[in-house]
Design a protein around this motif. Structure first.
Motif, PDB file in Angstrom:
ATOM      1  N   GLY A 183       0.842  -1.192   0.000  1.00 48.14           N
ATOM      2  CA  GLY A 183       0.000   0.000   0.000  1.00 48.14           C
ATOM      3  C   GLY A 183       0.872   1.235   0.000  1.00 48.14           C
ATOM      4  O   GLY A 183       1.819   1.314   0.789  1.00 48.14           O
ATOM      5  N   VAL A 184       0.566   2.185  -0.886  1.00 51.72           N
ATOM      6  CA  VAL A 184       1.427   3.363  -0.981  1.00 51.72           C
ATOM      7  C   VAL A 184       0.614   4.645  -0.905  1.00 51.72           C
ATOM      8  O   VAL A 184      -0.557   4.699  -1.285  1.00 51.72           O
ATOM      9  N   CYS A 185       1.276   5.676  -0.395  1.00 47.13           N
ATOM     10  CA  CYS A 185       0.818   7.050  -0.519  1.00 47.13           C
ATOM     11  C   CYS A 185       1.729   7.678  -1.557  1.00 47.13           C
ATOM     12  O   CYS A 185       2.959   7.647  -1.406  1.00 47.13           O
ATOM     13  N   LEU A 186       1.152   8.209  -2.618  1.00 45.68           N
ATOM     14  CA  LEU A 186       1.935   8.559  -3.792  1.00 45.68           C
ATOM     15  C   LEU A 186       1.609   9.951  -4.306  1.00 45.68           C
ATOM     16  O   LEU A 186       0.469  10.418  -4.206  1.00 45.68           O
ATOM     17  N   THR A 187       2.613  10.608  -4.857  1.00 52.76           N
ATOM     18  CA  THR A 187       2.406  11.803  -5.661  1.00 52.76           C
ATOM     19  C   THR A 187       3.045  11.573  -7.013  1.00 52.76           C
ATOM     20  O   THR A 187       3.991  10.784  -7.135  1.00 52.76           O
ATOM     21  N   ALA A 196       2.050   9.110   4.663  1.00 53.09           N
ATOM     22  CA  ALA A 196       2.446   7.699   4.646  1.00 53.09           C
ATOM     23  C   ALA A 196       2.862   7.231   6.033  1.00 53.09           C
ATOM     24  O   ALA A 196       2.484   6.138   6.480  1.00 53.09           O
ATOM     25  N   ALA A 197       3.645   8.060   6.736  1.00 52.11           N
ATOM     26  CA  ALA A 197       4.101   7.685   8.076  1.00 52.11           C
ATOM     27  C   ALA A 197       2.930   7.540   9.038  1.00 52.11           C
ATOM     28  O   ALA A 197       2.931   6.664   9.916  1.00 52.11           O
ATOM     29  N   ALA A 198       1.915   8.388   8.871  1.00 55.97           N
ATOM     30  CA  ALA A 198       0.776   8.362   9.790  1.00 55.97           C
ATOM     31  C   ALA A 198      -0.166   7.198   9.535  1.00 55.97           C
ATOM     32  O   ALA A 198      -0.911   6.786  10.438  1.00 55.97           O
TER      33      ALA A 198
END
Length: 312
Positions: free
Chosen positions: A16-20, A42-44
Motif C-alpha cells: 500500500g502506498v501514498c503517492l504523488t 504515509a508515516a501516519a
C-alpha cells in the motif's frame, strides 16, 4: 531511497502506498509541499511514501529541440526527493506511447495494480494522460471505483505569485538568481565535470574551473557571485557565463574562479551555486582592463557572499 525504472521491480515489496505524481522540474517549494505531505501521510497511515516521475521530461519528447531546458537533472531531482525523506522513487521512461495512454488505463494498470495505491496527493493544477484528462475530478471518480483517496493541495504563493517551474525558469534565464532562491528553497545550481580550457585565466592570475555541463538550465550571460561545491565543500567564487568576447570566442562557457584555492580539480565533478548577478558580459580593450575588472568583481563577490542570507 529506493529508485526503480519499472513498476515490476518494486511491486512485490508494496502493500500500500501514498503517492504523488509529476515532473517535479526544479523540485521547488510547491513540489516540496507535495513531497512532504506524502511523507507525513504515509508515516501516519503505515503506507510506503512514493514519488512517481518521468525521464526524460515530457516536453523533451513531445517538443524536441524546442523544449526549454530542465531546471534540474534527474540525478539532482532524486537527491532532492531523498532529502525530503521519501522511501521510493519510480522514474518511468517517458515516450509518446505513454503520453497517448488513456488516464483510466494508467491508473488501473500502473497505480492500482502495479503500485497498490491507497492515497494519492496531487498539485492544484495536475493533469496527465491523453488529452490531459487525468485531472482531479477523474482521479476522484477512479478513487471511488478502486478504493484510493485523492487529496489536492493548494498552490504555494511567494512574493504574491504562484511558485511554478515556468516562473523559476524565467527568473534564471533573466539572471535573477537571487529572486529565484525563495521559490526553489536553495540557490540555482549547474553541475558538471571540470574540463581543460584555454588556461587563459591562469595566465591572467585568476585560474578558472571550466564546467562541462550538459542540458541544465544556465543563467543569463554575465558575472556572478557563486559558491563552488568541490568534494562536498562549499568554496566562495566568481563565475563567468558567456563567450569571452575580449578574446573573440564564440562558444558558450561557464567558468568559475574559486577564491583562495590552489588545488587541481580537472575531471572532478563540481556544482556551481549561483547567488547573485554582478554585471553583464563585456568586451574589454585588452588583458589589463580585464584583470582590473576581475579584481573588482572578486571584491564585490566577497561582500555578497559574506552576507548571512547568501549562504547555501
Amino acid at each position: 531511497m529506493i529508485v526503480v525504472t519499472r513498476v515490476a521491480d518494486i511491486h512485490e515489496a508494496l502493500n500500500g502506498v501514498c503517492l504523488t505524481i509529476g515532473n517535479f522540474d526544479g523540485v521547488h517549494m510547491g513540489h516540496a509541499k507535495l513531497l512532504t505531505r506524502v511523507r507525513d501521510r504515509a508515516a501516519a497511515t503505515g503506507l510506503v511514501s512514493v514519488a512517481l516521475t518521468f525521464d526524460p521530461h515530457p516536453r523533451k519528447v513531445l517538443l524536441g529541440a524546442s523544449a526549454p531546458p530542465a531546471i534540474t537533472s534527474i540525478g539532482h531531482k532524486l537527491e532532492c526527493m531523498e532529502a525530503v525523506g521519501l522511501q521510493v522513487a519510480v522514474v518511468l521512461p517517458f515516450t509518446r506511447e505513454l503520453a497517448a495512454r488513456e488516464p483510466e488505463d494508467f491508473v488501473r494498470e500502473v497505480l492500482v495494480e502495479g503500485l497498490s495505491l491507497k492515497q494519492l496527493v496531487i498539485g492544484y493544477d495536475y493533469a496527465f494522460g491523453k488529452g490531459r484528462r487525468g485531472n482531479f475530478e477523474l482521479l476522484s471518480a477512479l478513487g471511488q471505483k478502486y478504493g484510493f483517496g485523492v487529496e489536492r493541495l493548494d498552490p504555494v504563493i511567494i512574493n504574491g505569485a504562484v511558485v511554478s517551474s515556468t516562473r523559476i525558469r524565467d527568473m534564471v534565464l533573466a539572471g535573477n538568481v537571487w529572486d529565484a532562491r525563495p521559490l526553489l528553497g536553495r540557490f540555482h545550481q549547474v553541475r558538471g565535470l571540470v574540463a581543460h580550457g584555454h588556461k587563459r585565466g591562469r595566465k591572467l592570475g585568476f585560474p578558472t574551473a571550466n564546467l562541462a555541463f550538459r542540458e541544465e538550465l544556465v543563467p543569463l550571460t554575465g558575472v556572478y557571485a557563486v559558491w563552488v561545491e568541490v568534494g562536498g565543500v562549499m568554496r566562495p567564487g566568481v563565475a563567468n557565463i558567456g563567450k569571452n568576447p575580449t578574446f573573440g570566442e564564440f562558444e558558450m562557457s561557464v567558468e568559475a574562479h574559486i577564491l583562495d584555492f590552489k588545488g587541481k580539480i580537472y575531471d572532478q565533478p563540481i556544482r556551481v551555486h549561483f547567488v547573485q548577478r554582478i554585471r553583464s558580459e563585456k568586451k574589454f580593450s585588452g588583458p589589463d582592463e580585464l584583470v582590473a575588472r576581475i579584481r573588482e568583481d572578486i571584491g564585490l563577490a566577497r561582500m555578497i557572499l559574506a552576507a548571512p542570507d547568501a549562504r547555501p
